[in-house]
Design a protein around this motif. Structure first.
Motif: not given
Length: 234
Positions: A101-106, A181-187
């Motif tokens: 899982h990967v989160c992009c946080l500004y 938040f997203g799965t790596s695959k989704a990103w």
């Protein structure tokens, strides 16, 4: 499961010079996102993706990692956040670092606490969506919105709702511009998030503020003082 937080923070900001590290109540603005990500204790790594040496230095000081320097072509006004996240995931994969899982946080999200990040991540895992991002309800029915032409004359986008009662109109929401938040695959496979495979974590209006102008920055400081310094955060 391995979880990664990526904080995008390029150096070139025009309306607020050096926005990502501008002073925010005594600390660099980006430091709030770094510390909240670390304090949430949901991430195996918290990294900053930047092209700027000063931002990198500040990020390291507050505990983030910098496994690479962002490419110039992803640091201009036209590079999307999605492209930056995809680039980071791919670089890390080549380094043998894989995350579920990967989160992009500004970097400009000081109102988002560690507890909010933790709650949002728990929701993301429970509902099994591909993405979960922060959102907020519009404070006025968008169906009754209007625009102005060059002569500042008024035109409704849809006149059929002129007489509609507000409570009869479908509620509308907008991206709160804080975290994703997203799965790596989704990103890696998607570049558009506003679809049924996404879900949202709703934030109250007092925790939502895009920081794009000096006025926004001052307003965000006021909101921070109200919500956190006075311990009135919901």
């Amino acid at each position: 499961m391995k979880n990664l937080c990526i904080i995008p923070a390029r150096g070139g900001s025009k309306r607020i010079p050096r926005k990502n590290i501008v002073d925010f109540l005594g600390k660099p603005l980006i430091s709030y996102s770094i510390e909240n990500a670390l304090n949430s204790q949901i991430f195996d790594e918290v990294i900053v993706s930047s092209d700027d040496e000063e931002i990198i230095e500040v990020a390291l000081k507050f505990g983030a990692k910098i496994p690479f320097k962002r490419s110039t072509h992803l640091s201009d006004d036209y590079a999307s956040s999605t492209a930056v996240i995809q680039d980071a995931i791919q670089i890390l994969q080549k380094q043998g670092q894989n995350y579920n899982h990967v989160c992009c946080l500004y970097a400009t999200a000081p109102l988002i606490s560690a507890d909010i990040l933790k709650q949002a991540f728990e929701n993301f895992i429970q509902n099994k969506s591909q993405f979960l991002f922060s959102a907020c309800e519009f404070d006025y029915p968008i169906q009754r919105a209007f625009y102005l032409d060059k002569k500042r004359q008024v035109y409704m986008f849809d006149e059929k709702h002129y007489q509609s009662c507000s409570q009869d109109l479908t509620k509308a929401y907008h991206d709160a511009g804080a975290f994703y938040f997203g799965t790596s695959k989704a990103w890696l496979e998607n570049d558009f998030m506003f679809r049924p495979y996404s879900s949202v974590f709703l934030l109250p209006r007092n925790l939502v503020c895009d920081i794009d102008t000096p006025q926004d920055l001052e307003f965000a400081k006021i909101l921070y003082e109200i919500n956190y310094r006075e311990k009135k955060c919901l």
